[in-house]
Design an enzyme around this catalytic site. Sequence first.
Site, PDB file in Angstrom:
ATOM      1  CB  SER A 169      -0.960  -0.047   1.194  1.00 31.32           C
ATOM      2  OG  SER A 169      -1.952   0.946   1.123  1.00 31.32           O
ATOM      3  CG  ASP A 333      -6.287  -3.773  -3.516  1.00 27.82           C
ATOM      4  OD1 ASP A 333      -7.120  -2.893  -3.225  1.00 27.82           O
ATOM      5  OD2 ASP A 333      -5.068  -3.654  -3.292  1.00 27.82           O
ATOM      6  CG  HIS A 366      -5.690  -2.291   0.138  1.00 20.95           C
ATOM      7  ND1 HIS A 366      -4.790  -2.270  -0.904  1.00 20.95           N
ATOM      8  CD2 HIS A 366      -5.175  -1.470   1.095  1.00 20.95           C
ATOM      9  CE1 HIS A 366      -3.776  -1.469  -0.598  1.00 20.95           C
ATOM     10  NE2 HIS A 366      -3.984  -0.979   0.613  1.00 20.95           N
TER      11      HIS A 366
END
Length: 402
Positions: A169, A333, A366
């Site tokens: 991320s 995601d 995610h």
Amino acid sequence: MPSFSATTGGAERTGAPQGRSVGVVQSRSAHFDAPLALACGRTLPQYDLAYETYGELNAARTNAVLVCHALNASHHVAGFYADDPDNVGWWDNMVGPGKPLDTDRFFVVGVNNLGSCFGSSGPVSINPATGEPWGSDFPLITVEDWVDAQAQLADRIGVAQWAAVMGGSLGGMQAIDWAIRYPQRIRSALVIAAAPNLSAENIAFNEIARQAILTDPEFHGGQFHAYGVKPRRGLRVARMIGHITYLSDEQMETKFGRQLREGLKFSFAPEFQIESYLRYQGEKFAEYYDANTYLRITKALDYFDPATRAGGDLARALSTATCRFLVVSFTTDWRFPASRSREIVKALVRQRCDVSYAEIAAPHGHDAFLLDNPQYHGVVGAWFGRIAREVAGTPSTMAAAP
């Protein structure tokens, strides 16, 4: 020590350490008196960075790996504290003896980013000019500022070049920036569940979360510490908004569906299990996280866009990169979809960079980058296995380090 939760949202893990853990770890702090010039135009006259290390640095100092954290995590990547054994590092399933990032082979460093609230200089730390907490006076920080500070820490601990910089991320964005800003100081970049910049939708989610905090009556312009209060309502809502984006629809449906807690009550109290879960996560987050930190780290996410420095051309922005790349994405995601990872890969291919790409089938959204997916861990483990052979001087298919 404060309790650190998972990097993003729905993948929080607590409980006694399992398997081959790095064991008891200790948080450290490095103080820097040299001023740090920031992208916003301001300068930090001095600053502290909290960090942890796992494994041993080899004699040649060639086996160091930097792990960059995302939104609400910290330097506590693996292991547990002697006085708090339930406080397990947020990537403990990834980092440790025999794990994908094997601490029997690598010296692993986790750093708490500037502006955070877990030990590094940030809004909750003391402003040396006033003797009071920085609060809203702490400067806005960017990914570039974090990388510059991390480079200073690398100098301090004697690491001239990282064997790898990795992160998921927002942590993956830092790995990209390391490759751009310090190409001679990184041999491999692992960019996991990341993007070359935030989409308009992602910026919108961040802005709604910030508005929840900014409009909380107890925010007091960011100087709430002077009033002895905390904008818990705003933090709760911000966390709930963010939490939704970390989970896939499939995972949320499987975990909660339309399950009711105790039947319909015809009220605004939480009736569905998902409502209760989100409120619980929001309440917990509001107790340990700092509102000014949340504002700054989401802004750092919004600002990240290396292509803007190269006329909007991501490939040109990556032209300074000389390291190898592993880019990993997850099929469900939707916050940082696989298509965004493929943008990074295509730009690297245009620059004739050495890049490998893995798109992992995973139902978790995610948060998949935090979880135990055998294919995902196998890919990362194989990548580090090749780096370990290179560090040891064993011939491999990897090119020589720059």
